[in-house]
Design an enzyme around this catalytic site. Sequence first.
Site, PDB file in Angstrom:
ATOM      1  N   SER A 266       0.807  -1.224   0.000  1.00 57.39           N
ATOM      2  CA  SER A 266       0.000   0.000   0.000  1.00 57.39           C
ATOM      3  C   SER A 266       0.840   1.274   0.000  1.00 57.39           C
ATOM      4  O   SER A 266       0.422   2.307   0.542  1.00 57.39           O
ATOM      5  CB  SER A 266      -0.961   0.023   1.198  1.00 57.39           C
TER       6      SER A 266
ATOM      7  N   GLY B 109       0.528   1.356  -7.691  1.00 54.80           N
ATOM      8  CA  GLY B 109      -0.439   1.596  -8.751  1.00 54.80           C
ATOM      9  C   GLY B 109      -0.457   3.047  -9.186  1.00 54.80           C
ATOM     10  O   GLY B 109      -0.491   3.350 -10.383  1.00 54.80           O
TER      11      GLY B 109
ATOM     12  N   ILE C 258       6.109 -15.183  -0.748  1.00 58.27           N
ATOM     13  CA  ILE C 258       6.339 -16.490  -1.361  1.00 58.27           C
ATOM     14  C   ILE C 258       5.461 -16.699  -2.592  1.00 58.27           C
ATOM     15  O   ILE C 258       5.894 -17.276  -3.593  1.00 58.27           O
ATOM     16  CB  ILE C 258       6.126 -17.626  -0.316  1.00 58.27           C
TER      17      ILE C 258
ATOM     18  N   LYS D  51      15.375   6.760   7.530  1.00 55.62           N
ATOM     19  CA  LYS D  51      16.131   5.518   7.623  1.00 55.62           C
ATOM     20  C   LYS D  51      16.157   4.801   6.276  1.00 55.62           C
ATOM     21  O   LYS D  51      15.112   4.500   5.695  1.00 55.62           O
ATOM     22  CB  LYS D  51      15.534   4.607   8.701  1.00 55.62           C
TER      23      LYS D  51
ATOM     24  N   GLN E 204      17.413  -0.632   1.699  1.00 60.41           N
ATOM     25  CA  GLN E 204      18.598  -1.439   1.387  1.00 60.41           C
ATOM     26  C   GLN E 204      18.287  -2.928   1.467  1.00 60.41           C
ATOM     27  O   GLN E 204      18.687  -3.712   0.596  1.00 60.41           O
ATOM     28  CB  GLN E 204      19.733  -1.086   2.359  1.00 60.41           C
TER      29      GLN E 204
ATOM     30  N   CYS F 226     -26.586   1.029 -10.111  1.00 59.96           N
ATOM     31  CA  CYS F 226     -26.792  -0.412 -10.043  1.00 59.96           C
ATOM     32  C   CYS F 226     -27.831  -0.747  -8.966  1.00 59.96           C
ATOM     33  O   CYS F 226     -29.002  -0.481  -9.147  1.00 59.96           O
ATOM     34  CB  CYS F 226     -25.457  -1.125  -9.819  1.00 59.96           C
TER      35      CYS F 226
ATOM     36  N   MET G  60     -30.080   2.102  -8.181  1.00 55.93           N
ATOM     37  CA  MET G  60     -31.225   2.293  -9.080  1.00 55.93           C
ATOM     38  C   MET G  60     -32.351   1.330  -8.706  1.00 55.93           C
ATOM     39  O   MET G  60     -33.526   1.720  -8.640  1.00 55.93           O
ATOM     40  CB  MET G  60     -30.818   2.062 -10.527  1.00 55.93           C
ATOM     41  N   GLN G  61     -32.014   0.075  -8.458  1.00 55.75           N
ATOM     42  CA  GLN G  61     -33.022  -0.917  -8.130  1.00 55.75           C
ATOM     43  C   GLN G  61     -33.773  -0.536  -6.850  1.00 55.75           C
ATOM     44  O   GLN G  61     -34.997  -0.700  -6.758  1.00 55.75           O
ATOM     45  CB  GLN G  61     -32.376  -2.289  -7.993  1.00 55.75           C
TER      46      GLN G  61
ATOM     47  N   ARG H   6     -26.360  -9.054 -11.637  1.00 60.17           N
ATOM     48  CA  ARG H   6     -27.108 -10.287 -11.902  1.00 60.17           C
ATOM     49  C   ARG H   6     -28.614 -10.057 -11.911  1.00 60.17           C
ATOM     50  O   ARG H   6     -29.361 -10.917 -12.359  1.00 60.17           O
ATOM     51  CB  ARG H   6     -26.800 -11.342 -10.827  1.00 60.17           C
TER      52      ARG H   6
ATOM     53  N   HIS I 236     -22.413   1.252 -14.377  1.00 58.71           N
ATOM     54  CA  HIS I 236     -21.454   1.881 -13.458  1.00 58.71           C
ATOM     55  C   HIS I 236     -20.706   3.010 -14.163  1.00 58.71           C
ATOM     56  O   HIS I 236     -19.599   2.815 -14.681  1.00 58.71           O
ATOM     57  CB  HIS I 236     -20.469   0.837 -12.933  1.00 58.71           C
TER      58      HIS I 236
ATOM     59  N   GLU J 146     -19.109   5.443 -12.966  1.00 64.69           N
ATOM     60  CA  GLU J 146     -17.863   5.834 -12.299  1.00 64.69           C
ATOM     61  C   GLU J 146     -16.633   5.187 -12.919  1.00 64.69           C
ATOM     62  O   GLU J 146     -15.513   5.709 -12.812  1.00 64.69           O
ATOM     63  CB  GLU J 146     -17.936   5.490 -10.804  1.00 64.69           C
TER      64      GLU J 146
END
EC number: 6.3.4.2
Length: 547
Positions: free
Chosen positions: A14, A18, A147, A186, A191, A380, A383-384, A474, A519, A521
Amino acid sequence: MARFIFITGGVVSSLGKGLASAALGALLQARGYTVRLRKLDPYLNVDPGTMSPFEHGEVFVTDDGAETDLDLGHYERFTGVAARGTDSVSSGRIYSTVLEKERRGDYLGKTIQVIPHVTNEIKDFIDIGGDEVDFMLCEIGGTVGDIEGLPFFEAIRQFAQDKPRGQCLFMHLTLLPYIAASGELKTKPTQHSVKELRSIGLAPDILVCRSEGPIPDKEREKLALFCNVRADSVIAAQDLKSIYEAPLAYHREGLDQAVLDAFGISPAPRPDLRRWEDVVDRIHNTDGEVRVAVVGKYTQLEDAYKSIAEALTHGGIANRVKVRAQWIDSEIFENEDPTTHLQGFHAILVPGGFGERGTEGKIRAAQFAREKKVPYLGICLGMQMAVIEAARNTADLGDAASEEFAEGVDPRKFTPVVYHLKEWVKGNAKVTRKKTDAKGGTMRLGAYDALLTEGSRVAEVYGTTSIEERHRHRYEVDIAFREKLEEKGLCFSGLSPDGRLPEIVEWTDHPWFIGVQFHPELKSKPFEPHPLFRDFIRAAKEQSRLV
């Protein structure tokens, strides 16, 4: 042929790999290059589609219907390049593909191993579309030393060996913690992270160091010496007031120049940063503030609604206002009047979600917005819930509900205004689904066309009557209730091209009340705000003058 940039992370997660990847992509674009960004995630889920939003944040959906990591949203918002399903892969998908090939006999009976079979599959994925762009930026999820990430690190090591010298670059993002007691930054964590990276055969060309402030020359030189990079390739990633300052901040630090120098590109084209200068100016020089209530069910983790948060910011950028979003858990007023929680807000947004928890609170939020004439955007599930509210409180369907929340209930005891989507058209083909189908990747996913009613508010907002938006659901509002609801003023102003699936509803006697099944956004950008969010915040700005 593309040059490849691999972005890895160390010390802790985090840190902003990205965002760093997205900002670098934007800077390379500003210099006239074409870019594509992709994400390689070490988790064993095939995709994040069935993962809890509390576990992984939002699921970002591409035009071609892939459910991907939320970082692809950052990539799109910063570069404007539409992501594809081939821009995101997980260990689960890689292993699944390898095992499918083994079952088909593609490996001719050989023993299947991580090296070379898994690593070859990863390399093949990385190379997809390598001839389409100037730069391919590949972010490796997690941190060095994990890992589950080792096959990816080994794959990019091999990939760089396979390519001609100078065609691949490694950028490593780490943390430079500030210890207040000693008053020092630090460098040891960085390193050790680089040492771990070198132990698996990878040497960073560029270090991006996340810190609270600038890196003093002494520490910069120390990092360069002990991590074997050039001093001008040690880049400070300082805390910023807005993520959209990142391209300008990284440019000031010389990140894009360091990348071009590492590739031996000289003379480098001068960057055109006017787009980002305008965005930052609009963020910091506003004409006021609007308060938006986001009534959802995953509000404990803002990343669950990451694209919505950013799209609201984009609406603010378009209107030169600061958007102060407050995340309200819809469960808190499921059984009470929501007025005390929602009064004073200039707009209400109800986002998507799955499952029954919190839905009655969303219905109450829609009712509050309708009755109090507060601008409302339902997305989505939002709206419903607005349709169910209208059916219950204006169309005399007091038992209106969604099939999603009525498992095991006698169907004679409720009116299914929202039903399980059984079939739809994708391109020239019909897609069918059953309730018993596996959950992963079985929704209506990706970009679909919609036709808008001439003269409707949404047609005015979009400036056209034909749109394409991304879906992930769905369940669908039943078109059978259209006439009954439109008699009460709830207009079905957007439909699928075949007229069978409701895409948009709006109250005709309301200042601004729109529900959309898709969607919006997911397609909003700071330099190109989505029309719905742009106009939603404009309406909120007008509302702020009335309150």
